[in-house]
Design an enzyme around this catalytic site. Sequence first.
Site, PDB file in Angstrom:
ATOM      1  N   TYR A  32       0.830  -1.206   0.000  1.00  0.00           N
ATOM      2  CA  TYR A  32       0.000   0.000   0.000  1.00  0.00           C
ATOM      3  C   TYR A  32       0.860   1.250   0.000  1.00  0.00           C
ATOM      4  O   TYR A  32       2.085   1.175   0.163  1.00  0.00           O
ATOM      5  CB  TYR A  32      -0.938   0.001   1.216  1.00  0.00           C
ATOM      6  CG  TYR A  32      -0.279   0.376   2.531  1.00  0.00           C
ATOM      7  CD1 TYR A  32       0.610  -0.475   3.162  1.00  0.00           C
ATOM      8  CD2 TYR A  32      -0.529   1.618   3.117  1.00  0.00           C
ATOM      9  CE1 TYR A  32       1.222  -0.111   4.350  1.00  0.00           C
ATOM     10  CE2 TYR A  32       0.077   1.983   4.311  1.00  0.00           C
ATOM     11  CZ  TYR A  32       0.957   1.109   4.923  1.00  0.00           C
ATOM     12  OH  TYR A  32       1.570   1.469   6.089  1.00  0.00           O
ATOM     13  N   HIS A 101      -2.801 -20.704   0.359  1.00  0.00           N
ATOM     14  CA  HIS A 101      -1.602 -19.871   0.469  1.00  0.00           C
ATOM     15  C   HIS A 101      -0.963 -19.582  -0.883  1.00  0.00           C
ATOM     16  O   HIS A 101      -0.394 -18.529  -1.105  1.00  0.00           O
ATOM     17  CB  HIS A 101      -0.561 -20.530   1.386  1.00  0.00           C
ATOM     18  CG  HIS A 101      -0.878 -20.397   2.851  1.00  0.00           C
ATOM     19  ND1 HIS A 101      -2.038 -20.850   3.400  1.00  0.00           N
ATOM     20  CD2 HIS A 101      -0.177 -19.834   3.862  1.00  0.00           C
ATOM     21  CE1 HIS A 101      -2.041 -20.589   4.694  1.00  0.00           C
ATOM     22  NE2 HIS A 101      -0.914 -19.967   5.001  1.00  0.00           N
ATOM     23  N   LYS A 145       6.598  -1.873   1.756  1.00  0.00           N
ATOM     24  CA  LYS A 145       5.447  -1.264   2.443  1.00  0.00           C
ATOM     25  C   LYS A 145       4.271  -2.238   2.345  1.00  0.00           C
ATOM     26  O   LYS A 145       3.368  -2.084   1.521  1.00  0.00           O
ATOM     27  CB  LYS A 145       5.118   0.108   1.839  1.00  0.00           C
ATOM     28  CG  LYS A 145       4.288   0.981   2.778  1.00  0.00           C
ATOM     29  CD  LYS A 145       4.366   2.434   2.401  1.00  0.00           C
ATOM     30  CE  LYS A 145       3.357   3.286   3.133  1.00  0.00           C
ATOM     31  NZ  LYS A 145       3.548   3.393   4.570  1.00  0.00           N
ATOM     32  N   GLU A 177      13.270   2.300  13.387  1.00  0.00           N
ATOM     33  CA  GLU A 177      12.362   3.393  13.018  1.00  0.00           C
ATOM     34  C   GLU A 177      11.197   3.389  13.989  1.00  0.00           C
ATOM     35  O   GLU A 177      11.171   2.589  14.932  1.00  0.00           O
ATOM     36  CB  GLU A 177      11.886   3.223  11.574  1.00  0.00           C
ATOM     37  CG  GLU A 177      11.165   1.900  11.322  1.00  0.00           C
ATOM     38  CD  GLU A 177      10.800   1.674   9.855  1.00  0.00           C
ATOM     39  OE1 GLU A 177      10.673   2.639   9.093  1.00  0.00           O
ATOM     40  OE2 GLU A 177      10.622   0.492   9.497  1.00  0.00           O
ATOM     41  N   LEU A 201      11.674   1.186   6.425  1.00  0.00           N
ATOM     42  CA  LEU A 201      11.033   1.672   5.212  1.00  0.00           C
ATOM     43  C   LEU A 201      11.797   2.907   4.739  1.00  0.00           C
ATOM     44  O   LEU A 201      12.162   3.764   5.546  1.00  0.00           O
ATOM     45  CB  LEU A 201       9.574   2.057   5.505  1.00  0.00           C
ATOM     46  CG  LEU A 201       8.801   2.490   4.265  1.00  0.00           C
ATOM     47  CD1 LEU A 201       8.488   1.287   3.379  1.00  0.00           C
ATOM     48  CD2 LEU A 201       7.515   3.199   4.643  1.00  0.00           C
TER      49      LEU A 201
END
Length: 278
Positions: A32, A101, A145, A177, A201
């Site tokens: 996303y 899966h 992400k 982070e 990220l």
Amino acid sequence: MNIGFINGEYINADEAVIPIDERGHQFGDGVYEVVKIYNSLPFLLDEHLTRLKESASAIQLKLPYSLDDIKKIILEGIKRSELLNAEVYFQVTRGIAPRNHLFPNVSASFTMTIKPARKVSEQSYYKGIKTITTKDERWANCHIKSLNLLPNVLAKQKANNEESYEAILIKDGYVTEGSSTNVFVVKNNTLYTTPLTNNILSGITRKNVLKLAQKLDVEVLEKSFTTEFLISGDEAFLTSTTVEVLPIRSVNNKVILNGDPGPITKLLHESFRQLYAE
Ligand SMILES: Cc1ncc(COP(=O)(O)O)c(C=O)c1O
């Protein structure tokens, strides 16, 4: 209006329903992005679209639209929403297929919402926010992400339970982070932030703040640091699309210097705001 986009159609976001067999819902099998809208214009959209493509490619997911088409969908959504300041979330998942899966033989799904931007209180910007540190319990590919945010959700809730705004994640003794932010510290006029590896990220805000720092002749070191180093800094702040540049007042109830946002933090935030005010 809150705009939603699903199955190629714009709808009211408050009425959007995800099919039961949607893999994003069942497996978190997708990626996303979030983009801020200032004055009806998407900010740093191309950088977010490039990162979406990289995230998708890292999980062997073929985007259902070209980046140009995604841009058009977003711009049309902004127009329909009539919102001046908003946030656009868009997700690409491995589609809708009976639970298994293994990758299904269907095309990926693209969904989007456009809603008014959530605001961080003004007080947070002039006083700084409280943070805690907690163990980074995430997987080995935090540069993607991904929709899998369970450890981030748990860390953020822990911070909230301790009356703090953000949880700063610690891996092998070093800051990686925040649960949804990148972390910076200023010490002796040098700006430190964690280097880009699979552990964090690559924040779009991080990248732009680093560019601004270089332009403003602030020395930058992309170097890992510990909680003790962070607390002993002269200033510290978080960055993200949602919070921009948010000063940190304290870490684990230990106040950084006198706690108030420092001059480099304020300068970088002001310069960052100029990027979309231009
Ligand atoms: C884990 C994590 N790190 C950093 C960031 C900041 O990235 P950006 O500046 O691109 O919003 C985010 C934003 O959502 C995030 O989830």
